[in-house]
Design a protein around this motif. Sequence first.
Motif, PDB file in Angstrom:
ATOM      1  N   LEU A  50      44.993  45.601  41.995  1.00 19.01           N
ATOM      2  CA  LEU A  50      43.911  46.044  42.659  1.00 19.01           C
ATOM      3  C   LEU A  50      42.779  45.714  41.540  1.00 19.01           C
ATOM      4  N   LEU A  51      41.635  44.866  41.750  1.00 18.23           N
ATOM      5  CA  LEU A  51      40.979  44.639  40.591  1.00 18.23           C
ATOM      6  C   LEU A  51      39.478  44.865  40.792  1.00 18.23           C
ATOM      7  N   ASP A  52      38.780  45.378  40.235  1.00 12.00           N
ATOM      8  CA  ASP A  52      37.120  45.533  40.117  1.00 12.00           C
ATOM      9  C   ASP A  52      36.633  44.511  39.491  1.00 12.00           C
ATOM     10  N   LEU A  53      35.452  44.041  39.729  1.00 12.41           N
ATOM     11  CA  LEU A  53      34.724  42.858  39.050  1.00 12.41           C
ATOM     12  C   LEU A  53      33.846  43.298  37.963  1.00 12.41           C
ATOM     13  N   MET A  54      33.108  44.525  38.347  1.00  9.61           N
ATOM     14  CA  MET A  54      32.350  44.892  37.439  1.00  9.61           C
ATOM     15  C   MET A  54      32.784  45.937  36.391  1.00  9.61           C
ATOM     16  N   LEU A  55      33.222  45.357  35.381  1.00 10.71           N
ATOM     17  CA  LEU A  55      33.845  46.122  34.301  1.00 10.71           C
ATOM     18  C   LEU A  55      33.118  46.505  33.234  1.00 10.71           C
ATOM     19  N   PRO A  56      33.109  47.511  32.444  1.00 13.74           N
ATOM     20  CA  PRO A  56      32.228  47.684  31.212  1.00 13.74           C
ATOM     21  C   PRO A  56      32.206  46.623  30.053  1.00 13.74           C
ATOM     22  N   ASP A  57      33.664  46.227  29.859  1.00  8.49           N
ATOM     23  CA  ASP A  57      33.774  45.225  28.783  1.00  8.49           C
ATOM     24  C   ASP A  57      34.309  44.100  29.118  1.00  8.49           C
ATOM     25  N   HIS A  58      34.597  43.625  30.423  1.00  6.78           N
ATOM     26  CA  HIS A  58      34.985  42.427  30.813  1.00  6.78           C
ATOM     27  C   HIS A  58      34.337  42.052  32.273  1.00  6.78           C
ATOM     28  N   ASP A  59      34.520  40.729  32.388  1.00 12.76           N
ATOM     29  CA  ASP A  59      34.363  40.318  33.786  1.00 12.76           C
ATOM     30  C   ASP A  59      35.545  40.056  34.446  1.00 12.76           C
ATOM     31  N   GLY A  60      35.685  40.840  35.651  1.00 13.54           N
ATOM     32  CA  GLY A  60      36.805  40.792  36.317  1.00 13.54           C
ATOM     33  C   GLY A  60      37.475  39.547  36.449  1.00 13.54           C
ATOM     34  N   LEU A  61      36.692  38.540  37.062  1.00 11.90           N
ATOM     35  CA  LEU A  61      37.050  37.105  37.197  1.00 11.90           C
ATOM     36  C   LEU A  61      37.788  36.505  36.018  1.00 11.90           C
ATOM     37  N   ASP A  62      37.522  37.038  34.716  1.00 13.42           N
ATOM     38  CA  ASP A  62      38.242  36.512  33.508  1.00 13.42           C
ATOM     39  C   ASP A  62      39.414  37.135  33.494  1.00 13.42           C
ATOM     40  N   ILE A  63      39.859  38.378  34.232  1.00 18.97           N
ATOM     41  CA  ILE A  63      41.015  38.996  34.034  1.00 18.97           C
ATOM     42  C   ILE A  63      41.997  38.215  35.211  1.00 18.97           C
ATOM     43  N   LEU A  64      41.306  38.238  36.303  1.00 20.48           N
ATOM     44  CA  LEU A  64      41.718  37.180  37.410  1.00 20.48           C
ATOM     45  C   LEU A  64      42.594  35.733  36.935  1.00 20.48           C
ATOM     46  N   ASP A  65      41.573  35.326  36.132  1.00 17.94           N
ATOM     47  CA  ASP A  65      41.971  34.042  35.622  1.00 17.94           C
ATOM     48  C   ASP A  65      43.172  34.193  34.560  1.00 17.94           C
ATOM     49  N   GLN A  66      43.248  35.087  34.126  1.00 19.84           N
ATOM     50  CA  GLN A  66      44.319  35.493  32.922  1.00 19.84           C
ATOM     51  C   GLN A  66      45.595  35.652  33.943  1.00 19.84           C
ATOM     52  N   ILE A  67      45.479  36.616  34.944  1.00 18.25           N
ATOM     53  CA  ILE A  67      46.638  37.016  35.698  1.00 18.25           C
ATOM     54  C   ILE A  67      47.219  35.674  36.473  1.00 18.25           C
ATOM     55  N   ARG A  68      46.418  34.753  36.617  1.00 15.41           N
ATOM     56  CA  ARG A  68      46.795  33.487  37.349  1.00 15.41           C
ATOM     57  C   ARG A  68      47.565  32.849  36.495  1.00 15.41           C
ATOM     58  N   GLN A  69      47.451  32.809  35.043  1.00 10.73           N
ATOM     59  CA  GLN A  69      47.834  32.040  34.155  1.00 10.73           C
ATOM     60  C   GLN A  69      49.560  32.441  33.967  1.00 10.73           C
ATOM     61  N   TYR A  70      49.748  33.591  34.406  1.00 11.34           N
ATOM     62  CA  TYR A  70      51.083  34.219  34.181  1.00 11.34           C
ATOM     63  C   TYR A  70      51.845  34.059  35.494  1.00 11.34           C
ATOM     64  N   GLY A  71      51.323  33.598  36.661  1.00 12.05           N
ATOM     65  CA  GLY A  71      52.127  33.725  37.904  1.00 12.05           C
ATOM     66  C   GLY A  71      51.363  34.030  39.015  1.00 12.05           C
ATOM     67  N   SER A  72      51.952  34.360  40.216  1.00 10.31           N
ATOM     68  CA  SER A  72      51.502  34.438  41.614  1.00 10.31           C
ATOM     69  C   SER A  72      51.454  35.890  42.221  1.00 10.31           C
ATOM     70  N   CYS A  73      51.266  36.888  41.120  1.00  6.94           N
ATOM     71  CA  CYS A  73      51.241  38.116  41.838  1.00  6.94           C
ATOM     72  C   CYS A  73      49.909  38.311  42.557  1.00  6.94           C
ATOM     73  N   PRO A  74      50.098  39.078  43.805  1.00 11.64           N
ATOM     74  CA  PRO A  74      48.881  39.253  44.602  1.00 11.64           C
ATOM     75  C   PRO A  74      47.705  40.118  44.130  1.00 11.64           C
ATOM     76  N   VAL A  75      46.545  39.595  44.429  1.00 11.30           N
ATOM     77  CA  VAL A  75      45.533  40.303  43.604  1.00 11.30           C
ATOM     78  C   VAL A  75      44.530  40.452  44.876  1.00 11.30           C
ATOM     79  N   ILE A  76      44.104  41.907  44.923  1.00  6.24           N
ATOM     80  CA  ILE A  76      42.830  42.240  45.762  1.00  6.24           C
ATOM     81  C   ILE A  76      41.730  42.651  45.205  1.00  6.24           C
ATOM     82  N   ILE A  77      40.812  42.027  45.146  1.00 12.83           N
ATOM     83  CA  ILE A  77      39.407  42.387  44.462  1.00 12.83           C
ATOM     84  C   ILE A  77      38.561  43.388  45.206  1.00 12.83           C
TER      85      ILE A  77
END
Length: 225
Positions: A50-77
């Motif tokens: 479960l991923l928030d997009l508006m984080l203090p130190d990161h853009d959540g979409l950047d974290i989503l991109d990194q997660i996608r580099q490592y596999g297909s774990c489901p992500v709900i924004i």
Amino acid sequence: MKRILLIEDEMPIARLVQVYLGRAGYEVKWNEGNHEAIPTFLSWKPDLVLLDLMLPDHDGLDILDQIRQYGSCPVIIITARGTVPDKLQGLAQGADDYIAKPFDPEEVLARVQAVLRRSSYISEADTIRLGTLSIDVTAQNALIGKTPLALMPRDWQLLVFLARHPNQCFSRDQLLDQVWGMDFEGGDRSVDTAVKRLRKSLLPWPTSEGEISTIRGMGYSLRVY
């Protein structure tokens, strides 16, 4: 017990989600969206994020991109950025669902359950071979010859569904129900976007063996020749 990684910087929201999901039998680990988010994801190996997009130190979409580099774990924004363009961007980058704040925690629970059900469905033991295209549903990978395909989770689910029903035409609404789930609110443009990405991924597949066809006025079909 299914594991859920919650990446959210607002403590009241995080606690609320933890309580509801914990009562439903899920193990929830909370990260505030700091530099430990990806290391925690890699070490803990959650079944869903479960991923928030508006984080203090990161853009959540950047974290989503990194997660996608490592596999297909489901992500709900989960985010306050709930406009249609925001939703489409998140879904196009590989999110499995999108919940706008403020939300009812019961809705979060229902969507988590729906996404995990879909993930379990495509994990059934099965191998589909369509010419040089081989789809190993158990291992969740696809090959064209010996070349692996890099697919976003939604594109993978779409490919598996179409491959299980070759030469059948499905409307956008039918694909939304079968692949995205009846509770999905992103609209049928999400289907067009996923089909476009999937076609690009399947370019090495000889058109003499098969292709995703657009049936004018009806929908899409995985044609196998």
